[in-house]
Design a protein around this motif. Structure first.
Motif, PDB file in Angstrom:
ATOM      1  N   ALA A   8      10.274  46.668  39.761  1.00  0.00           N
ATOM      2  CA  ALA A   8      11.246  47.696  40.148  1.00  0.00           C
ATOM      3  C   ALA A   8      12.260  47.147  41.149  1.00  0.00           C
ATOM      4  O   ALA A   8      13.475  47.393  41.027  1.00  0.00           O
ATOM      5  N   LEU A   9      11.791  46.393  42.138  1.00  0.00           N
ATOM      6  CA  LEU A   9      12.685  45.824  43.151  1.00  0.00           C
ATOM      7  C   LEU A   9      13.718  44.897  42.521  1.00  0.00           C
ATOM      8  O   LEU A   9      14.890  44.864  42.944  1.00  0.00           O
ATOM      9  N   SER A  10      13.314  44.135  41.511  1.00  0.00           N
ATOM     10  CA  SER A  10      14.218  43.166  40.892  1.00  0.00           C
ATOM     11  C   SER A  10      15.330  43.823  40.089  1.00  0.00           C
ATOM     12  O   SER A  10      16.316  43.167  39.731  1.00  0.00           O
ATOM     13  N   LEU A  11      15.197  45.106  39.807  1.00  0.00           N
ATOM     14  CA  LEU A  11      16.241  45.833  39.086  1.00  0.00           C
ATOM     15  C   LEU A  11      17.375  46.278  40.021  1.00  0.00           C
ATOM     16  O   LEU A  11      18.431  46.722  39.556  1.00  0.00           O
ATOM     17  N   MET A  12      17.183  46.167  41.338  1.00  0.00           N
ATOM     18  CA  MET A  12      18.212  46.595  42.290  1.00  0.00           C
ATOM     19  C   MET A  12      19.441  45.695  42.190  1.00  0.00           C
ATOM     20  O   MET A  12      19.322  44.488  42.027  1.00  0.00           O
ATOM     21  N   GLY A  13      20.597  46.304  42.299  1.00  0.00           N
ATOM     22  CA  GLY A  13      21.848  45.537  42.301  1.00  0.00           C
ATOM     23  C   GLY A  13      22.334  45.311  43.715  1.00  0.00           C
ATOM     24  O   GLY A  13      23.249  45.993  44.191  1.00  0.00           O
ATOM     25  N   ILE A  26      19.411  38.814  43.183  1.00  0.00           N
ATOM     26  CA  ILE A  26      18.231  38.710  44.037  1.00  0.00           C
ATOM     27  C   ILE A  26      17.033  39.174  43.212  1.00  0.00           C
ATOM     28  O   ILE A  26      17.073  40.258  42.611  1.00  0.00           O
ATOM     29  N   GLU A  27      15.983  38.362  43.147  1.00  0.00           N
ATOM     30  CA  GLU A  27      14.772  38.737  42.434  1.00  0.00           C
ATOM     31  C   GLU A  27      13.598  38.784  43.396  1.00  0.00           C
ATOM     32  O   GLU A  27      13.611  38.121  44.448  1.00  0.00           O
ATOM     33  N   PHE A  28      12.623  39.583  43.051  1.00  0.00           N
ATOM     34  CA  PHE A  28      11.408  39.724  43.865  1.00  0.00           C
ATOM     35  C   PHE A  28      10.211  39.311  43.001  1.00  0.00           C
ATOM     36  O   PHE A  28      10.103  39.735  41.842  1.00  0.00           O
ATOM     37  N   ASP A  77      21.300  53.593  40.688  1.00  0.00           N
ATOM     38  CA  ASP A  77      20.871  52.201  40.663  1.00  0.00           C
ATOM     39  C   ASP A  77      19.558  52.126  39.892  1.00  0.00           C
ATOM     40  O   ASP A  77      18.630  52.909  40.163  1.00  0.00           O
ATOM     41  N   LYS A  78      19.492  51.233  38.931  1.00  0.00           N
ATOM     42  CA  LYS A  78      18.289  51.129  38.104  1.00  0.00           C
ATOM     43  C   LYS A  78      17.050  50.846  38.945  1.00  0.00           C
ATOM     44  O   LYS A  78      15.967  51.372  38.690  1.00  0.00           O
ATOM     45  N   GLY A  79      17.220  49.976  39.961  1.00  0.00           N
ATOM     46  CA  GLY A  79      16.089  49.657  40.822  1.00  0.00           C
ATOM     47  C   GLY A  79      15.619  50.852  41.619  1.00  0.00           C
ATOM     48  O   GLY A  79      14.421  51.123  41.726  1.00  0.00           O
ATOM     49  N   ALA A  80      16.572  51.581  42.194  1.00  0.00           N
ATOM     50  CA  ALA A  80      16.213  52.758  42.978  1.00  0.00           C
ATOM     51  C   ALA A  80      15.524  53.805  42.105  1.00  0.00           C
ATOM     52  O   ALA A  80      14.553  54.453  42.532  1.00  0.00           O
ATOM     53  N   ALA A 105       1.218  45.512  42.924  1.00  0.00           N
ATOM     54  CA  ALA A 105       2.262  44.632  43.439  1.00  0.00           C
ATOM     55  C   ALA A 105       3.204  44.202  42.320  1.00  0.00           C
ATOM     56  O   ALA A 105       4.419  44.073  42.528  1.00  0.00           O
ATOM     57  N   ASP A 106       2.663  43.980  41.114  1.00  0.00           N
ATOM     58  CA  ASP A 106       3.506  43.591  39.981  1.00  0.00           C
ATOM     59  C   ASP A 106       4.482  44.702  39.608  1.00  0.00           C
ATOM     60  O   ASP A 106       5.664  44.441  39.311  1.00  0.00           O
ATOM     61  N   ASP A 107       4.002  45.941  39.607  1.00  0.00           N
ATOM     62  CA  ASP A 107       4.891  47.069  39.314  1.00  0.00           C
ATOM     63  C   ASP A 107       6.009  47.151  40.355  1.00  0.00           C
ATOM     64  O   ASP A 107       7.175  47.441  40.031  1.00  0.00           O
ATOM     65  N   LEU A 108       5.648  46.887  41.590  1.00  0.00           N
ATOM     66  CA  LEU A 108       6.616  46.966  42.685  1.00  0.00           C
ATOM     67  C   LEU A 108       7.724  45.935  42.526  1.00  0.00           C
ATOM     68  O   LEU A 108       8.916  46.274  42.604  1.00  0.00           O
TER      69      LEU A 108
END
Length: 482
Positions: free
Chosen positions: A371-376, A476-478, A350-353, A365-368
């Motif tokens: 990365a979270l928004s790349l999760m499927g 889902i976006e963060f 998973d790209k996000g993982a 927080a921006d980096d986080l």
């Protein structure tokens, strides 16, 4: 015991109470089916379909997770559902819907102490729901259970016939005392004496119905001590399998039922070639049927990718794609998720993982959120239910969020495509965002760190005119909360 359930089912599905009772009785018979190993074997059927967590919620004190008609059909099979429907005189969709409505509460009642009943003997408190289905119990191979039900039904039928006979003769006797026209004669007492004799005869017949028949005479010497019958052993072993494709040589091992091994061996040979398949699969009579076998056989062509390792044990899937070319990992992970989305899957790419794994201590927080928004993150179609294949990814997300800078606040945003009603999509997007927040909190994220907001179909990132575009819009976006 189940009167409220029966009334609710009869009202909801427009069937009579008698038909609802028959459906309940046949459902109980299936749960205690001796050939399937009784209730323990029934639980194993659910586990083999990836529904182990679902049935586990019905054992003990709940709360009971609902089961859909489609899920029940996947466990019991369309043939059995159709047989039950025909026996109850309802269509198949009504039978599966009604039984899926009843099953969680029924099984919960049977296991309210947190223990699965041992053996296949139906508790006496349930016998009242088995009237008239002895033929069904026999047809599914319930063995002793079916015979017992038939005996109860037969005794009841004889008893009713005896009572009817007494009643009819009593009416005749009463008519005889008046001569049929209201006058009385000198012999007015003999009919009452006849009636008393008939009543005595009826009571005698009823008492005989309730007694066990005398054993037939035999020349075999009587046994000194009868050993109690042993309950049928439950199919307590879950099917498991490992496939390791190394350089085109496919090593296979595991444990399956005999028929499942035959089917899989044929499919492996057809897919990879007889010379490429190595190893062996053990056969054990106590192994439950592999409800996932059709899914796996359909996936075999995708497992031809060299370097892939795939393992399944009950309702859990484990994969290792480290030997697969990096460019192929995402597509193969998606295919496995499409096939086994109802299973817990570990090892997915998973790209996000992957992005979360690369964050170094002291990340912002921006980096986080990037990365979270790349999760499927996936959901059941049209619902806010997070599928089980997300668990490893969400656990990784929760662990990383807990390492975020102090006072970090994150908004979880839900988005849909434009299929259907805009208002319904807005509601669904909010419910999905709420579900993600709830799951991350369940996994240990501090309360107050996350908030949820749904945007429906209002913020597409791709063209809704194609399936690929719609898939990108369902997301889902963060974002960092402001």
């Amino acid at each position: 015991m189940f009167d409220t359930i029966l009334q609710d089912v009869a009202t909801r599905y427009g069937i009579s109470l008698e038909k609802a009772k028959q459906l309940l009785g046949m459902l109980v018979a299936v749960i205690f089916n001796e050939k399937r190993g009784g209730p323990a074997g029934f639980v194993d059927l659910f586990r083999s379909q990836g529904l182990g967590d679902l049935i586990a919620s019905w054992i003990g004190h709940g709360p009971n997770q609902p089961i859909s008609p489609a899920q029940l059909q996947s466990v019991l099979g369309n043939d059995l559902i159709g047989h039950i429907a025909q026996r109850a005189g309802v269509d198949g969709s009504t039978a599966s819907a009604a039984m899926s409505s009843m099953l969680p509460d029924v099984f919960n009642t049977l296991t309210e102490d947190g223990q699965i009943p041992v053996g296949s003997t139906i508790p006496e408190r349930l016998h009242g729901y088995l009237g008239g289905i002895g033929d069904f119990m026999h047809s599914i191979g319930a063995g002793v259970i079916g015979a017992g039900a038939a005996a109860v039904g037969a005794a009841g039928a004889v008893g009713h016939k005896a009572a009817d006979a007494v009643g009819n003769l009593g009416n005749r006797a009463a008519a005889a005392t008046t001569g049929g026209n209201g006058s009385s004669g000198g012999s007015k007492w003999w009919p009452w004496l006849l009636l008393a004799a008939l009543v005595a005869l009826g009571l005698f017949l009823l008492s005989r119905c309730n007694k066990n028949p005398e054993p037939a005479a035999t020349t075999t010497p009587a046994a000194t001590t009868a050993e109690p019958a042993k309950p049928a052993e439950a199919a307590s072993t879950l099917p498991r399998l490992q496939i390791d494709n190394q350089g085109g040589t496919v090593n296979v091992n595991g444990q399956l039922a005999d028929a499942d091994k035959t089917r899989l061996t044929t499919a492996l040979t057809q897919t990879f070639g007889a010379d490429a398949v190595k190893g062996d699969i053990n056969v054990d009579a106590s192994t439950a049927p592999a409800g996932w076998l059709d899914k796996l056989i359909a996936l075999l062509p995708d497992l031809k990718a060299k370097g892939v390792k795939f393992a399944i044990d009950g309702d859990k899937v484990k994969i290792d794609l480290s030997g697969v070319p990096e460019g192929d990992r995402a597509a193969l992970s998606d295919k496995i998720r499409d096939t086994f989305g109802a299973f817990e899957i570990s090892g997915l790419y998973d790209k996000g993982a992957e992005a979360l794994s690369k964050l170094k201590d002291g990340f912002s927080a921006d980096d986080l959120v990037k990365a979270l928004s790349l999760m499927g993150i996936r959901f059941e179609t049209g619902k806010a239910t997070i599928t089980k294949d997300n668990m490893e990814i969400l656990t990784k997300a929760a662990d990383t969020i807990k390492r975020a800078p102090a006072d970090t606040k994150i908004e979880v945003d839900g988005h849909t495509d434009n299929t259907g009603n805009a208002a319904a999509n807005m509601k669904l997007s909010q419910e999905r965002a709420d579900a993600v927040v709830a799951k991350l909190k369940e996994l240990g994220v501090t309360d107050g760190t996350l908030s949820a907001k749904g945007f429906g179909q209002d913020k597409p990132v791709a063209d809704n005119g194609s399936e690929a575009g719609r898939a990108k819009n369902r997301r889902i976006e963060f974002v960092v909360a402001k």
